[in-house]
Enzyme design. Structure first.
Site, PDB file in Angstrom:
ATOM      1  N   ASN A 135     -14.321  -7.135  12.942  1.00  0.00           N
ATOM      2  CA  ASN A 135     -13.336  -6.054  13.569  1.00  0.00           C
ATOM      3  C   ASN A 135     -14.105  -4.983  14.124  1.00  0.00           C
ATOM      4  OD1 ASN A 135     -10.618  -5.164  13.336  1.00  0.00           O
ATOM      5  ND2 ASN A 135     -11.193  -3.682  11.887  1.00  0.00           N
ATOM      6  N   LYS A 136     -13.137  -4.212  14.568  1.00  0.00           N
ATOM      7  CA  LYS A 136     -13.826  -2.860  15.152  1.00  0.00           C
ATOM      8  C   LYS A 136     -14.865  -2.252  14.860  1.00  0.00           C
ATOM      9  CE  LYS A 136     -12.624  -1.720  18.413  1.00  0.00           C
ATOM     10  NZ  LYS A 136     -13.299  -2.072  19.628  1.00  0.00           N
ATOM     11  N   ASP A 183     -10.523  -9.303  13.991  1.00  0.00           N
ATOM     12  CA  ASP A 183     -10.446 -10.007  15.194  1.00  0.00           C
ATOM     13  C   ASP A 183     -10.655 -11.388  14.948  1.00  0.00           C
ATOM     14  OD1 ASP A 183     -10.869  -6.988  16.115  1.00  0.00           O
ATOM     15  OD2 ASP A 183     -10.201  -8.330  17.744  1.00  0.00           O
ATOM     16  N   GLN A 217      -9.110   4.253  19.393  1.00  0.00           N
ATOM     17  CA  GLN A 217      -7.929   3.853  19.063  1.00  0.00           C
ATOM     18  C   GLN A 217      -7.192   4.443  18.035  1.00  0.00           C
ATOM     19  OE1 GLN A 217     -10.840   2.165  19.776  1.00  0.00           O
ATOM     20  NE2 GLN A 217     -10.538   0.289  20.857  1.00  0.00           N
ATOM     21  N   ARG A 230     -12.060 -11.482  27.081  1.00  0.00           N
ATOM     22  CA  ARG A 230     -12.713 -10.717  25.726  1.00  0.00           C
ATOM     23  C   ARG A 230     -13.120 -11.689  24.997  1.00  0.00           C
ATOM     24  NH1 ARG A 230     -10.119  -5.588  23.143  1.00  0.00           N
ATOM     25  NH2 ARG A 230     -12.229  -5.404  22.924  1.00  0.00           N
ATOM     26  N   ARG A 252      -4.774  -4.477  24.148  1.00  0.00           N
ATOM     27  CA  ARG A 252      -5.563  -4.561  23.072  1.00  0.00           C
ATOM     28  C   ARG A 252      -4.907  -4.972  21.912  1.00  0.00           C
ATOM     29  NH1 ARG A 252      -4.470  -1.184  20.276  1.00  0.00           N
ATOM     30  NH2 ARG A 252      -5.911  -1.904  18.756  1.00  0.00           N
ATOM     31  N   GLY A 253      -6.034  -5.207  20.870  1.00  0.00           N
ATOM     32  CA  GLY A 253      -5.520  -5.675  19.460  1.00  0.00           C
ATOM     33  C   GLY A 253      -5.608  -7.273  19.630  1.00  0.00           C
ATOM     34  N   ALA A 254      -6.241  -7.908  18.476  1.00  0.00           N
ATOM     35  CA  ALA A 254      -6.245  -9.251  18.858  1.00  0.00           C
ATOM     36  C   ALA A 254      -4.966 -10.010  18.975  1.00  0.00           C
ATOM     37  CB  ALA A 254      -7.167  -9.860  17.436  1.00  0.00           C
TER      38      ALA A 254
HETATM   39  O1  MRU Z   1     -11.048  -3.485  21.013  1.00  0.00           O
HETATM   40  P1  MRU Z   1      -9.726  -3.489  20.420  1.00  0.00           P
HETATM   41  O2  MRU Z   1      -8.905  -2.334  20.587  1.00  0.00           O
HETATM   42  O3  MRU Z   1      -8.931  -4.609  21.049  1.00  0.00           O
HETATM   43  O4  MRU Z   1     -10.000  -3.709  18.911  1.00  0.00           O
HETATM   44  C1  MRU Z   1      -8.872  -4.017  18.079  1.00  0.00           C
HETATM   45  C2  MRU Z   1      -9.524  -4.336  16.691  1.00  0.00           C
HETATM   46  O5  MRU Z   1     -10.498  -4.222  16.061  1.00  0.00           O
HETATM   47  C3  MRU Z   1      -8.306  -4.263  15.664  1.00  0.00           C
HETATM   48  O6  MRU Z   1      -8.643  -3.963  14.308  1.00  0.00           O
HETATM   49  C4  MRU Z   1      -7.850  -5.900  15.363  1.00  0.00           C
HETATM   50  O7  MRU Z   1      -8.042  -6.531  16.704  1.00  0.00           O
HETATM   51  C5  MRU Z   1      -6.669  -6.030  14.803  1.00  0.00           C
HETATM   52  S1  MRU Z   1      -5.183  -5.546  15.614  1.00  0.00           S
HETATM   53  C6  MRU Z   1      -4.027  -6.145  14.676  1.00  0.00           C
END
Ligand code: MRU
Length: 356
Positions: free
Chosen positions: A257-258, A247, A206, A99, A56-58
């Site tokens: 973002n999250k 994201d 997270q 996603r 996970r994470g963009a």
């Molecule tokens: O649902 P996730 O854990 O993939 O969400 C991640 C985030 O929102 C992060 O802040 C974003 O992807 C940046 S990661 C460098």
């Protein structure tokens, strides 16, 4: 001159490992108590790992998808790059659908398609090698971008500052070092950051499960707070910067973002703290004019109905589980990318750095 950053010390985790035969992903569903890699040998296994949040994470999902295309290429029998691009397209579509919100996924797949086209123009015989080289380049460039952003973002932070971060934006979410967490690492290494707070990031935790663990590996003490404690913390004056990842950053600077990021930005503005978004240019989407146009992923409500797999909510209670929100550009003080910093972002300042 600020001291040089010892990357070997501040970057010990690799969530993505290409072995030549498989893509190994550090299973983020099991951290912090089980440190285990899952091996993906097909592109559909990679799509599944992305959808189920094993990775996970963009930036990390973009890199994984690129390696997923390399795996898909091994499963087809195509004479040249033209045939390959037709045969690979269904696998690319399935990876893209894993996603919806992080633009890095579509961006990485677009780069893989472009690499195939280039291989085609060059005769097309070595298209599998071209795909592998492109996946490796996407990964290598991400790490370099994170190092550059770390130094740039840290330069905005005055010595001794307190920072609050949200979600996980570190090595686990990228090729390594991290985006917002990279700025925090660089800021700590340079003595600019005196105190780090991490929000737990309900419902998937997270912050609590991943960020706190990741910073512990570096010996960076981070104090965990409940998401609902953020405004109360800011009121004490302990936070000078909220530093988060992204994201998708739109052409006008609106940033997805999250979930929970938007309320942090409102709270920061109210309390006089600054708000920094840190993301590589692969997260910038100049084709999306503003945040209203971003698709916000909604996940299974059961993520909200329990903690650690144990149900905590009475049967029959409905839940709504959007996992991202959009922070309007007016609440953002700085967007930090490897190409430079956009202060007080809007359509004009974004265009000045990213064109389009
Ligand atoms: O649902 P996730 O854990 O993939 O969400 C991640 C985030 O929102 C992060 O802040 C974003 O992807 C940046 S990661 C460098």
């Amino acid at each position: 001159m600020p001291p040089a950053i010892d990357y070997a010390h501040y970057d010990r985790i690799r969530p993505i490992r290409w072995t030549g035969a498989a893509l190994e992903l550090l299973d983020q569903r099991k951290l912090p108590f089980v440190v285990e890699y899952v091996a993906c040998t097909t592109s559909d296994a990679v799509a599944d790992a992305i959808h189920s949040l094993a990775v996970r994470g963009a930036p990390a999902i973009g890199i994984s998808a690129a390696w997923g295309v390399v795996l898909a290429a091994r499963a087809i029998d195509a004479a040249d790059a033209v045939e390959a691009s037709v045969q690979l397209e269904p696998a690319l579509q399935r990876l893209n659908a894993a996603r919806p919100t992080a633009v890095n996924l579509a961006w990485a797949l677009a780069r893989m398609r472009a690499a195939l086209l280039r291989a085609q123009a060059g005769g097309g015989a070595d298209w599998r090698d071209a795909l592998e080289a492109e996946a490796r380049a996407i990964e290598t460039e991400d790490l370099a971008a994170n190092h550059a952003m770390g130094t740039l973002g840290a330069s905005l932070i005055a010595p001794g500052s307190g920072v609050l971060t949200h979600c996980n934006t570190g090595s686990l979410a990228t090729a390594g070092f991290g985006t917002a967490l990279g700025v925090i690492r660089a800021g700590v290494a340079q003595g600019r950051i005196g105190k780090v707070f991490a929000g737990e990031t309900r419902p998937w935790q997270q912050g609590a499960r991943l960020t706190a663990w990741e910073l512990l590996q570096d010996g960076i003490p981070a104090t965990l707070i409940a998401d609902s404690a953020a405004a109360h913390l800011m009121k004490t004056g302990a936070v000078q910067w909220v530093v988060v990842g992204a994201d998708r950053i739109c052409a006008n600077g609106d940033t997805a973002n999250k979930i929970g990021t938007y309320q942090l930005a409102i709270s920061a503005r109210h309390h006089g703290a600054k708000f920094m978004v840190v993301a590589p240019s692969s997260t910038v989407d100049m084709d999306t004019a503003s945040g209203e146009m971003i698709e916000i992923e909604e996940r299974d409500p059961t993520e909200l109905l329990g903690i650690g797999g144990t149900r905590t909510v009475a049967e029959g209670v409905p839940a709504w589980n959007p996992v991202f929100d959009v922070t309007p550009h007016g609440l953002i003080d700085a967007i930090v990318t490897e190409r430079g910093i956009v202060e007080r972002p809007d359509a004009g300042s974004m265009r000045a750095l990213f064109g389009g």
